[in-house]
Design a protein around this motif. Sequence first.
Motif, mmCIF file in Angstrom:
data_model
loop_
_atom_site.group_PDB
_atom_site.id
_atom_site.type_symbol
_atom_site.label_atom_id
_atom_site.label_comp_id
_atom_site.label_asym_id
_atom_site.label_seq_id
_atom_site.Cartn_x
_atom_site.Cartn_y
_atom_site.Cartn_z
ATOM 1 N N ALA A 49 10.340 1.752 -0.748
ATOM 2 C CA ALA A 49 9.785 2.153 0.633
ATOM 3 C C ALA A 49 10.552 2.604 1.381
ATOM 4 C CB ALA A 49 8.587 1.412 1.071
ATOM 5 N N ALA A 50 11.554 2.229 1.627
ATOM 6 C CA ALA A 50 12.685 2.481 2.432
ATOM 7 C C ALA A 50 13.151 4.115 1.971
ATOM 8 C CB ALA A 50 13.312 1.521 2.418
ATOM 9 N N PRO A 113 4.920 -0.806 8.958
ATOM 10 C CA PRO A 113 4.374 -2.305 8.404
ATOM 11 C C PRO A 113 3.595 -2.253 7.431
ATOM 12 C CG PRO A 113 4.787 -2.271 10.729
ATOM 13 C CD PRO A 113 4.939 -0.723 10.774
ATOM 14 N N LYS A 114 1.805 -1.613 7.843
ATOM 15 C CA LYS A 114 0.764 -1.387 7.021
ATOM 16 C C LYS A 114 0.780 -0.639 5.616
ATOM 17 C CE LYS A 114 -3.402 0.564 7.847
ATOM 18 N NZ LYS A 114 -4.078 1.336 9.094
ATOM 19 N N ILE A 115 2.125 0.728 5.614
ATOM 20 C CA ILE A 115 2.023 0.352 4.338
ATOM 21 C C ILE A 115 2.916 0.113 3.259
ATOM 22 C CG2 ILE A 115 2.977 2.601 3.278
ATOM 23 C CD1 ILE A 115 2.288 4.712 5.551
ATOM 24 N N THR A 116 3.645 -0.372 4.117
ATOM 25 C CA THR A 116 4.998 -1.093 3.507
ATOM 26 C C THR A 116 4.595 -2.741 3.152
ATOM 27 O OG1 THR A 116 6.888 -0.729 4.625
ATOM 28 C CG2 THR A 116 7.269 -2.859 3.451
ATOM 29 N N ASN A 117 2.912 -3.067 3.953
ATOM 30 C CA ASN A 117 2.534 -4.685 2.639
ATOM 31 C C ASN A 117 1.766 -3.635 1.838
ATOM 32 O OD1 ASN A 117 3.436 -6.009 4.695
ATOM 33 N ND2 ASN A 117 2.080 -6.015 6.413
ATOM 34 N N THR A 118 1.470 -2.938 1.754
ATOM 35 C CA THR A 118 0.779 -1.846 0.851
ATOM 36 C C THR A 118 1.141 -2.210 -0.563
ATOM 37 O OG1 THR A 118 -0.974 -0.764 2.455
ATOM 38 C CG2 THR A 118 -1.655 -0.135 0.519
ATOM 39 N N ILE A 119 2.472 -1.410 0.290
ATOM 40 C CA ILE A 119 3.240 -0.693 -1.160
ATOM 41 C C ILE A 119 3.854 -2.167 -2.006
ATOM 42 C CG2 ILE A 119 5.988 -0.146 -1.947
ATOM 43 C CD1 ILE A 119 5.192 2.524 0.492
ATOM 44 N N SER A 186 -4.667 -10.476 2.849
ATOM 45 C CA SER A 186 -5.445 -9.150 3.711
ATOM 46 C C SER A 186 -5.787 -9.668 4.882
ATOM 47 C CB SER A 186 -6.392 -8.588 2.790
ATOM 48 O OG SER A 186 -7.533 -9.205 3.183
ATOM 49 N N GLU A 187 -6.148 -8.732 5.814
ATOM 50 C CA GLU A 187 -6.400 -9.516 7.332
ATOM 51 C C GLU A 187 -7.648 -9.619 7.490
ATOM 52 O OE1 GLU A 187 -3.877 -8.124 11.179
ATOM 53 O OE2 GLU A 187 -5.174 -6.669 10.907
ATOM 54 N N THR A 188 -8.568 -10.250 8.405
ATOM 55 C CA THR A 188 -9.896 -11.081 8.231
ATOM 56 C C THR A 188 -10.446 -9.470 9.292
ATOM 57 O OG1 THR A 188 -9.057 -12.583 8.990
ATOM 58 C CG2 THR A 188 -11.260 -12.734 9.353
ATOM 59 N N GLN A 189 -9.861 -9.162 10.560
ATOM 60 C CA GLN A 189 -10.559 -8.151 11.212
ATOM 61 C C GLN A 189 -10.910 -6.785 9.944
ATOM 62 O OE1 GLN A 189 -12.378 -8.880 13.857
ATOM 63 N NE2 GLN A 189 -12.169 -10.124 14.142
ATOM 64 N N THR A 190 -9.438 -6.493 9.707
ATOM 65 C CA THR A 190 -9.916 -5.500 9.085
ATOM 66 C C THR A 190 -9.649 -4.428 7.754
ATOM 67 O OG1 THR A 190 -6.994 -5.268 8.679
ATOM 68 C CG2 THR A 190 -8.418 -4.359 11.043
ATOM 69 N N PHE A 192 -6.592 -5.007 5.608
ATOM 70 C CA PHE A 192 -5.323 -4.196 5.379
ATOM 71 C C PHE A 192 -5.006 -5.245 4.723
ATOM 72 C CE2 PHE A 192 -5.594 -1.500 10.255
ATOM 73 C CZ PHE A 192 -6.667 -0.796 8.992
ATOM 74 N N ILE A 193 -3.598 -4.782 4.119
ATOM 75 C CA ILE A 193 -2.829 -5.616 3.027
ATOM 76 C C ILE A 193 -2.213 -6.422 3.511
ATOM 77 C CG2 ILE A 193 -1.440 -5.714 0.901
ATOM 78 C CD1 ILE A 193 -3.986 -3.540 -0.198
ATOM 79 N N THR A 194 -2.005 -7.110 3.886
ATOM 80 C CA THR A 194 -0.790 -8.406 4.088
ATOM 81 C C THR A 194 -0.395 -9.090 3.354
ATOM 82 O OG1 THR A 194 -2.107 -9.918 5.207
ATOM 83 C CG2 THR A 194 -1.829 -8.031 6.980
#
Length: 279
Positions: A49-50, A113-119, A186-190, A192-194
Amino acid sequence: MKVMKFGGTSVGSVEGITSIKRIVESAPKPVIVVVSALSGITDQLYNVAAMAAAGDENYLAEYKAMLHRHVDMIPQVIDDTMIQAQTIDTIKELFTDLSNILRGVFLIRDSSPKITNTIVSYGEALSSVILSKALKGAEHADAREFIKTIHQFGKHVVDFDQTNHLIKERFAQLSNVTVCGGFIASETQTNFITNLGRGGSDHTASILAAALGADVLEIWTDVDGFMTADPRIISNTYVIEKLSFSEAMELCNFGAKVIYPPNIFPIFHKKIPVVIKKT
Ligand code: ADP
Ligand code: ASP
Ligand code: MG
């Protein structure tokens, strides 16, 4: 019912997966198996990712090495040729998605951070699919559907209300063997992968064991148990037969990283024993 967690050190190789098969197949059922990414893969995913975000084209070689490591292992851990072929297809599809995300990161030279968490979530997404196919009759569960986090003070912390509710719903009918990736959430509200932070698979296993009232949580790793010191550093260490949660906490303050007590806090509350075993 028991929860058995196998760390990256146990799923790094064909021999490791073969041992897991033997251990799980001979365990009294039902069991939930929580698995980490193959050893080194989470580091490699953070690294690609980096690299992609920095515009370094060599990220592709790293990506291909990860793809081959996963695909090459499949025929060696799955006997049935039909299941082998299906698993290879599934793993390749996951890698195609990962490659598209990395290409996007490379083109825009940025990885939030959102994309890195997905990766990094691909590590456990991949290992859990392979292990669920390698274990005969096992079912796969996607932890991102029931391990929920909320963002608090700059960190993703477990949303226990949602998580416990969703786990009870998901595991209302327990299969003999269910395999689930650790670490990912994953995040409760959205949605999104965490994730639960480095080494977070122990946390996933403990959350599941506590929510379902497991009889025991087994942490399978590459050492015989909780030892007086890290055997990689100190030679004359020995296994401590039994220790309390607070004693484990104290040893961890001095660097005993075999388990990180805050990660197993949910089972401490429920007085569920933890057993550390060598795969
Ligand atoms: P896994 O990939 O299975 O989660 P970890 O690397 O997180 O494995 O943890 C196992 C490692 O913890 C061992 O290989 C060992 O080197 C290290 N370790 C550090 N302190 C201790 C200790 N007090 N007792 C046992 N292992 C320890
Ligand atoms: N794969 C994750 C890590 O390397 C989680 C884990 O292994 O527990 O941190
Ligand atoms: Mg660990």
